[in-house]
Design an enzyme around this catalytic site. Structure first.
Site, PDB file in Angstrom:
ATOM      1  N   ARG A  80       0.732  -1.245   0.126  1.00 31.44           N
ATOM      2  CA  ARG A  80       0.072  -0.044   0.016  1.00 31.44           C
ATOM      3  C   ARG A  80       0.839   1.413   0.025  1.00 31.44           C
ATOM      4  NH1 ARG A  80      -4.484   0.284   4.465  1.00 31.44           N
ATOM      5  NH2 ARG A  80      -2.810   0.919   5.828  1.00 31.44           N
ATOM      6  N   LYS A 183      -2.511   6.682   1.614  1.00 33.94           N
ATOM      7  CA  LYS A 183      -2.307   6.953   2.978  1.00 33.94           C
ATOM      8  C   LYS A 183      -1.617   8.058   3.095  1.00 33.94           C
ATOM      9  CE  LYS A 183      -2.465   4.546   7.463  1.00 33.94           C
ATOM     10  NZ  LYS A 183      -3.687   5.059   7.906  1.00 33.94           N
ATOM     11  N   GLU A 219     -16.516   6.231   4.758  1.00 34.75           N
ATOM     12  CA  GLU A 219     -15.801   5.529   5.461  1.00 34.75           C
ATOM     13  C   GLU A 219     -16.277   6.192   6.860  1.00 34.75           C
ATOM     14  OE1 GLU A 219     -11.398   4.422   5.124  1.00 34.75           O
ATOM     15  OE2 GLU A 219     -11.451   6.173   3.800  1.00 34.75           O
TER      16      GLU A 219
HETATM   17  N1  PLP Z   1      -9.384   4.093   6.557  1.00 34.38           N
HETATM   18  C1  PLP Z   1      -8.712   5.123   6.757  1.00 34.38           C
HETATM   19  C2  PLP Z   1      -8.973   6.384   6.458  1.00 34.38           C
HETATM   20  C3  PLP Z   1      -7.525   4.913   7.708  1.00 34.38           C
HETATM   21  O1  PLP Z   1      -6.639   5.688   8.266  1.00 34.38           O
HETATM   22  C4  PLP Z   1      -7.440   3.307   8.072  1.00 34.38           C
HETATM   23  C5  PLP Z   1      -6.103   3.194   8.855  1.00 34.38           C
HETATM   24  O2  PLP Z   1      -5.105   2.797   8.259  1.00 34.38           O
HETATM   25  C6  PLP Z   1      -8.352   2.294   7.550  1.00 34.38           C
HETATM   26  C7  PLP Z   1      -9.183   2.747   6.795  1.00 34.38           C
HETATM   27  C8  PLP Z   1      -7.926   0.979   7.823  1.00 34.38           C
HETATM   28  O3  PLP Z   1      -6.872   0.628   7.156  1.00 34.38           O
HETATM   29  P1  PLP Z   1      -6.129  -0.831   7.716  1.00 34.38           P
HETATM   30  O4  PLP Z   1      -7.035  -1.802   8.069  1.00 34.38           O
HETATM   31  O5  PLP Z   1      -5.339  -1.099   6.564  1.00 34.38           O
HETATM   32  O6  PLP Z   1      -5.273  -0.132   9.011  1.00 34.38           O
HETATM   33  C1  COI Z   2      -4.953   2.733  11.561  1.00 36.03           C
HETATM   34  O1  COI Z   2      -3.785   2.301  11.527  1.00 36.03           O
HETATM   35  O2  COI Z   2      -6.000   2.031  11.711  1.00 36.03           O
HETATM   36  C2  COI Z   2      -5.419   4.293  11.512  1.00 36.03           C
HETATM   37  O3  COI Z   2      -6.190   4.543  11.164  1.00 36.03           O
HETATM   38  C3  COI Z   2      -4.298   5.093  12.199  1.00 36.03           C
HETATM   39  C4  COI Z   2      -4.767   6.133  12.623  1.00 36.03           C
HETATM   40  C5  COI Z   2      -4.443   6.716  13.935  1.00 36.03           C
HETATM   41  C6  COI Z   2      -4.549   7.141  11.370  1.00 36.03           C
END
Ligand code: PLP
Ligand code: COI
Length: 339
Positions: A80, A183, A219
């Site tokens: 990612r 991200k 989201e």
């Molecule tokens: N959506 C956003 C905006 C996030 O910041 C995160 C965290 O990383 C997620 C979703 C969840 O992603 P992940 O499951 O890869 O942590």
């Molecule tokens: C995650 O890692 O799930 C996040 O969304 C981090 C958050 C603190 C930005």
């Protein structure tokens, strides 16, 4: 680290002993450096400071009952970050370098990995910064890739307990063809005000609809959304949300449990039809949703009638955690084990 109250850690920054760094100069990555400083020295015209040319990742490592340390799906975080790099013209961090630096920073800070019984974990924060100077809007010539770690407790109040969310129609986090799928820090800057207003109004987090039509679910703040009905795990298809690795894993676990999975647009009205719903992400794991309130229209979607997490969310949560902790077999090969 006996001085920590491991069972009551917040989701916050705690100083550890070391971080690891690697610089991109003259078109290539250098040697891995270990630093005990929390400070980075940066050019005042660095692109990360002016034009937001920076990205981060987030994953977790766990101290498991068998004494081993496990990191969850680290190659996916590397992939990612590479996708993000392509999106905002930064050099890609090779997966091998990403994994080597992650293992190194964990080993160096092993004493900060919370014990299994605490339910807490070691949060790993990789950070990629455009450090080269520019005044015109151009990508940098130099970059810093850094990883620090910090022990964390649950992201949302109560851990695996229901929380309420506020639909914020008057804010967008990311545009349909913008940077929502990456991200990058700018997405989070764009969320701060909406997040504050939602918090101030008593909600765990803001909840976004799609930016174009304001009709479909996007989201839940810094987490993806899923709903459960008719033995089906339903999660949004959208060009403006982060592809969550936790959500991707939950979809696989739902299939493993004999459920169907649908990835599609979810109209706001459909919220009232879900038997269960949750916010899903590394930090949140699954944070079950109690209700979602549309702050503009006043409409309330009550998901949990008794205020408790639903049985399928609980099953998914337990299965997920048991795999992360090496308690259940890792049949999909998600964990990297550090002895
Ligand atoms: N959506 C956003 C905006 C996030 O910041 C995160 C965290 O990383 C997620 C979703 C969840 O992603 P992940 O499951 O890869 O942590
Ligand atoms: C995650 O890692 O799930 C996040 O969304 C981090 C958050 C603190 C930005």
């Amino acid at each position: 680290m006996d001085s920590f109250d491991w069972g009551n850690l917040p989701f916050g920054y705690i100083k550890t002993n070391y971080n690891v760094r690697c610089y991109w100069r003259n078109g290539e990555w250098g040697e891995i450096e270990v630093s005990s400083s929390e400070i980075i020295n940066i050019h005042m015209a660095a692109t990360c400071l002016h034009y937001g040319q920076e990205a981060f990742e987030g994953q977790k490592a766990f101290r498991c009952p068998d004494g081993k340390i496990r990191i969850f799906r680290i190659e996916e975080n590397a992939a990612r970050l590479q996708s993000t790099s392509r999106g905002i013209l930064m050099p890609e961090v090779p997966t091998e370098l990403f994994v080597e630096m992650t293992k190194k920073v964990i080993k160096l800070n092993e004493e900060f990995i919370p014990p299994y019984e605490s339910g807490a974990s070691l949060y790993i924060r990789p950070l990629l910064l455009g450090t080269g100077e520019q005044v015109g809007v151009h990508p940098a010539d130099e970059y810093l890739f850094l990883i620090f770690v910090t022990p964390v407790g649950p992201y949302f109040k109560g851990g695996f307990a229901t929380n309420d969310y506020a639909i914020v129609r008057n804010f967008d986090r990311a545009a349909p063809l913008g940077t929502g799928i990456y991200k990058v820090g700018g997405n989070y800057a764009a969320s701060l005000l909406a997040n504050k207003l939602a918090h101030d109004a008593g909600y765990a987090s803001e909840f976004y609809l799609d930016a174009k039509e304001k009709k479909y679910i996007d989201e839940c703040g810094a987490a993806n959304f899923f709903g459960i009905k008719n033995n089906t795990y339903v999660t949004p298809e959208s060009t403006s949300i982060l592809p969550s690795i936790t959500n991707m894993s939950m979809q696989q676990l739902a299939i493993d449990l004999g459920m169907k999975v649908e990835r599609r647009q979810i109209p706001e009205d459909e919220l009232e039809t879900f038997e269960e719903a949750g916010a899903v992400g590394t930090a949140a794991v699954i944070s079950p949703i109690g209700k979602i309130v549309d702050l503009q229209s006043g409409k309330e979607y009550v998901i949990s009638k008794d205020g408790k997490p639903g049985p399928i969310s609980e099953k998914l949560y337990n299965k997920f955690r048991n795999i992360q902790y090496g308690i259940e077999p890792d049949i999909h090969g998600w964990n990297t084990v550090i002895d």
